[in-house]
Design a protein around this motif. Structure first.
Motif, PDB file in Angstrom:
ATOM      1  N   THR A 241      90.931  40.563  31.091  1.00 41.02           N
ATOM      2  CA  THR A 241      89.759  39.769  30.947  1.00 41.02           C
ATOM      3  C   THR A 241      88.964  40.512  30.186  1.00 41.02           C
ATOM      4  O   THR A 241      88.851  41.753  29.985  1.00 41.02           O
ATOM      5  CB  THR A 241      89.297  39.650  32.400  1.00 41.02           C
ATOM      6  OG1 THR A 241      88.975  41.086  32.708  1.00 41.02           O
ATOM      7  CG2 THR A 241      90.232  39.103  33.367  1.00 41.02           C
TER       8      THR A 241
ATOM      9  N   LEU B  99      82.464  36.505  33.710  1.00 40.39           N
ATOM     10  CA  LEU B  99      83.606  36.642  33.021  1.00 40.39           C
ATOM     11  C   LEU B  99      83.656  35.478  31.913  1.00 40.39           C
ATOM     12  O   LEU B  99      83.373  34.494  31.938  1.00 40.39           O
ATOM     13  CB  LEU B  99      84.701  36.028  34.022  1.00 40.39           C
ATOM     14  CG  LEU B  99      86.206  35.782  33.650  1.00 40.39           C
ATOM     15  CD1 LEU B  99      86.847  36.939  33.308  1.00 40.39           C
ATOM     16  CD2 LEU B  99      87.147  34.967  34.742  1.00 40.39           C
TER      17      LEU B  99
ATOM     18  N   VAL C 186      89.797  35.031  29.437  1.00 36.61           N
ATOM     19  CA  VAL C 186      91.074  35.403  30.188  1.00 36.61           C
ATOM     20  C   VAL C 186      91.958  35.367  29.105  1.00 36.61           C
ATOM     21  O   VAL C 186      92.197  34.230  28.649  1.00 36.61           O
ATOM     22  CB  VAL C 186      91.519  34.752  31.549  1.00 36.61           C
ATOM     23  CG1 VAL C 186      92.719  35.216  31.971  1.00 36.61           C
ATOM     24  CG2 VAL C 186      90.312  34.875  32.451  1.00 36.61           C
TER      25      VAL C 186
ATOM     26  N   ASP D 176      90.605  43.797  36.464  1.00 34.04           N
ATOM     27  CA  ASP D 176      90.802  42.502  36.167  1.00 34.04           C
ATOM     28  C   ASP D 176      90.901  41.508  37.447  1.00 34.04           C
ATOM     29  O   ASP D 176      90.441  40.466  37.631  1.00 34.04           O
ATOM     30  CB  ASP D 176      91.955  42.382  35.339  1.00 34.04           C
ATOM     31  CG  ASP D 176      91.747  43.134  34.059  1.00 34.04           C
ATOM     32  OD1 ASP D 176      90.741  42.793  33.237  1.00 34.04           O
ATOM     33  OD2 ASP D 176      92.864  43.887  33.688  1.00 34.04           O
TER      34      ASP D 176
END
Length: 205
Positions: free
Chosen positions: A24, A36, A39, A83
């Motif tokens: 990530t 975030l 990914v 992560d």
């Protein structure tokens, strides 16, 4: 070998069966504060897939969540603790079962304190990666080509590293304790999210 870029979700059916490497990219190191942004995934067959989430994302991503939450698919990480916490906090799934190359390295490469991904790739695989984009702005309007290559390189080598680290874990008789550590990682990530990121609750004090 190609790097594929996707917005907000992973297309269905782009990954082969078997273990997948996962990483990530976030806006910083405090999970609840630093959202975030990307990914990245690889099935080990030569391509990498980057899924980017915008600042107003709802993090729906049903295809990505299905892959990450699949209990029959092993996920390979380097520093899984971070992560796993980011994925659970933003995507709402615990991306296990998991394997962490950093933990495996610390269990078998006791002759060094250099357990970064770059160090492992150089020593175990004879390769090299650039970490120049590690601290760049992953939340900007564009993900640059150097950023894409950096993100892809973070998952490109994890399958091969696992093979070599597994050989050393078996050689040193530490596979069982490594597996126990991997199984504890979801709890360790949840402790981080709940407010115990540094305090060792197993310590006397």
């Amino acid at each position: 070998m190609a790097v594929h870029f996707h917005e907000e979700d992973l297309p269905a059916g782009v990954l082969a069966e078997g273990p997948i490497a996962v990483d990530t990219e976030t806006m910083g190191l405090i999970t609840a504060r630093d959202r975030l942004c990307v990914v990245q995934l690889s099935d080990g067959n030569g391509d990498e897939h980057l899924v980017r989430f915008g600042p107003d994302s709802k993090f729906d991503a049903p295809n990505l969540k299905a892959v990450l939450a699949d209990p029959n698919r092993l996920k390979l990480y380097h520093f899984a603790r971070f992560d796993l916490a980011a994925i659970e906090h933003y995507l709402g799934v615990m991306a296990t079962p998991c394997y962490c190359t950093k933990i495996a390295s610390k269990l078998v490469r006791t002759y060094t304190d250099r357990h970064g991904l770059k160090n492992l790739i150089e020593e175990l695989l004879g390769g090299t990666i650039s970490k120049a984009q590690q601290s760049s702005d992953w939340g900007g309007p564009e993900i640059t080509e150097p950023q894409r290559e950096y993100a892809a390189s973070d998952v490109r080598y994890l399958h091969r590293l696992k093979e070599e680290l597994d050989r050393r874990l078996v050689r040193e008789g530490r596979m069982a304790i490594a597996q126990a550590c991997f199984e504890f990682l979801p709890t360790r990530a949840r402790l981080d999210l709940a407010g115990w990121p540094e305090h060792d609750i197993f310590s006397h004090m």
